[in-house]
Write an enzyme that holds these catalytic residues in place. Structure first.
Site, PDB file in Angstrom:
ATOM      1  N   ARG A 154       0.913  -1.352  -0.141  1.00  0.00           N
ATOM      2  CA  ARG A 154      -0.190  -0.248   0.334  1.00  0.00           C
ATOM      3  C   ARG A 154       0.765   1.057  -0.422  1.00  0.00           C
ATOM      4  O   ARG A 154       2.044   0.951   0.933  1.00  0.00           O
ATOM      5  CB  ARG A 154      -1.067   0.007   0.871  1.00  0.00           C
ATOM      6  CG  ARG A 154      -1.662  -1.047   1.063  1.00  0.00           C
ATOM      7  CD  ARG A 154      -3.141  -0.822   0.120  1.00  0.00           C
ATOM      8  NE  ARG A 154      -4.193  -1.999   0.458  1.00  0.00           N
ATOM      9  CZ  ARG A 154      -4.262  -3.211  -0.334  1.00  0.00           C
ATOM     10  NH1 ARG A 154      -3.131  -3.158  -0.856  1.00  0.00           N
ATOM     11  NH2 ARG A 154      -5.629  -3.599  -0.433  1.00  0.00           N
ATOM     12  N   GLU A 189      -6.427   6.072  -5.789  1.00  0.00           N
ATOM     13  CA  GLU A 189      -6.128   5.199  -6.913  1.00  0.00           C
ATOM     14  C   GLU A 189      -7.729   4.943  -7.355  1.00  0.00           C
ATOM     15  O   GLU A 189      -8.756   5.677  -6.563  1.00  0.00           O
ATOM     16  CB  GLU A 189      -5.543   3.865  -6.694  1.00  0.00           C
ATOM     17  CG  GLU A 189      -4.540   3.903  -6.031  1.00  0.00           C
ATOM     18  CD  GLU A 189      -4.221   2.105  -5.960  1.00  0.00           C
ATOM     19  OE1 GLU A 189      -5.582   1.534  -5.813  1.00  0.00           O
ATOM     20  OE2 GLU A 189      -2.863   1.871  -5.295  1.00  0.00           O
ATOM     21  N   HIS A 207      -1.816  -1.545  -9.855  1.00  0.00           N
ATOM     22  CA  HIS A 207      -2.592  -2.321  -8.588  1.00  0.00           C
ATOM     23  C   HIS A 207      -2.841  -3.186  -9.330  1.00  0.00           C
ATOM     24  O   HIS A 207      -4.182  -3.728  -9.459  1.00  0.00           O
ATOM     25  CB  HIS A 207      -3.226  -1.643  -7.756  1.00  0.00           C
ATOM     26  CG  HIS A 207      -3.806  -1.695  -6.532  1.00  0.00           C
ATOM     27  ND1 HIS A 207      -3.690  -0.826  -5.691  1.00  0.00           N
ATOM     28  CD2 HIS A 207      -3.147  -3.223  -6.302  1.00  0.00           C
ATOM     29  CE1 HIS A 207      -4.057  -1.712  -4.047  1.00  0.00           C
ATOM     30  NE2 HIS A 207      -3.655  -3.245  -4.767  1.00  0.00           N
TER      31      HIS A 207
END
Length: 324
Positions: free
Chosen positions: A236, A265, A285
């Site tokens: 993260r 994001e 991601h």
């Protein structure tokens, strides 16, 4: 039940074997990403169960209060994107299998792919070749170098094994009892966190983002890294102090970064500093985004819906809730 699934970008879930578990339910799948509260409320106004794909959409009180029919949110893993207090107050059960005993091989493999890509300049070399340029620099091999693992859990331990297979010295820093497990697995334990950052040629972060770990990697930590070192983050973005990574890369310590996660994001700004630096390899991601991982994750998520429909909810993270 009326079930809504958000953020299935490539309409993948209905093609998975586990999707059959929802047979007999009324399922609506949304393939785009929407965060606007009013737009989401309109989409979800009839939903009794909501399926989330990780943390793609924030589920906060202003939205939840507009969804009087919602009874269940079913997802997998951590839930910083969900207002659990509001769910409890509104009578919405949140079911989330924490899968502590299930390594995410997809995330570990993506981590190692980024390590190789960054150390050998693979994306940059490919782009140069397509532009008509033959070789643009000299990369680094991994054998006999030091791989630092910060956080030795179900993903970090797998990445450590990949490092061992590549002939690297693996050094670990984590909290007990994870350090004890790393010792038992035969890995070197760093004398301190400072030593981990100073000695690692490749340093990979593998921690959950909770209050205790937010910003745990500081500017001082990054400044200790070698100018030839690579920092890898597939966990993260919030683990790193805000703004610290860009500043560190500009200062040259570490010399490179490979990242799969960002503060905001989805990131759609091609001018974001992390996307414009030649010493950064970045992916959107996708650590958990593989068909195999989806089958594993959504089998659990759909099981939670089936259990709720049968009157026996499982993996409930807010047991104080009084169901509607």
């Amino acid at each position: 039940m009326k079930i809504a699934i958000l953020d299935d970008y490539f309409d993948t879930l209905r093609t998975l074997p586990c999707f059959g578990k929802l047979k007999g339910h009324d399922v609506t799948i949304f393939n785009d990403h929407v965060q606007d509260t009013d737009a989401l409320a309109e989409r979800l106004k009839d939903a009794e169960a909501l399926v989330l794909i990780r943390e793609r959409t924030q589920i906060r009180a202003p939205l939840l209060e507009k969804l009087p029919k919602l009874k269940l949110i079913s997802q997998r893993s951590v839930y910083p994107h969900i207002d659990i207090e509001a769910c409890t107050r509104l009578g919405i059960i949140v079911s989330s299998n924490m899968h502590a005993d299930t390594p995410s091989y997809a995330a570990a493999e993506l981590t190692w792919g980024l390590v190789l890509a960054a150390m050998r300049q693979i994306p940059q070399q490919m782009a140069a070749l397509k532009a008509g340029v033959w070789q643009i620099g000299v990369g680094h091999t991994l054998r006999d170098k030091t791989l630092g693992i910060y956080g030795y859990g179900r993903i970090g331990s797998v990445v450590a094994g990949y490092g061992r297979a590549f002939g690297m010295t693996v050094m670990v820093w984590a909290r007990e009892p994870n350090l004890a497990q790393a010792r038992a697995d035969g890995y070197q334990i760093a004398g301190s966190r400072e030593e981990l950052f100073a000695q690692s040629d490749v340093l990979s972060l593998h921690m959950r983002l909770v209050d205790a770990t937010r910003g745990i990697v500081t500017r001082s930590d990054l400044a200790r890294m070698k100018p030839t070192a690579l920092l890898v983050n597939t966990s993260r973005a919030g683990l790193i102090e805000p703004g610290a990574l860009v500043e560190a890369l500009q200062a040259g310590r570490p010399g490179m970064a490979a990242i799969d996660v960002f503060d905001a994001e989805p990131l759609r700004d091609p001018h974001d500093p992390l996307l414009t630096m030649d010493n950064v390899v970045a992916t959107p991601h996708i650590g958990y985004v593989s068909r195999d991982e989806y089958e594993l994750q959504f089998s659990d998520i759909f099981d939670q819906i089936v259990a709720y429909a049968a009157g026996e909810p499982i993996n409930v993270v807010n047991p104080a809730v009084t169901p509607r």
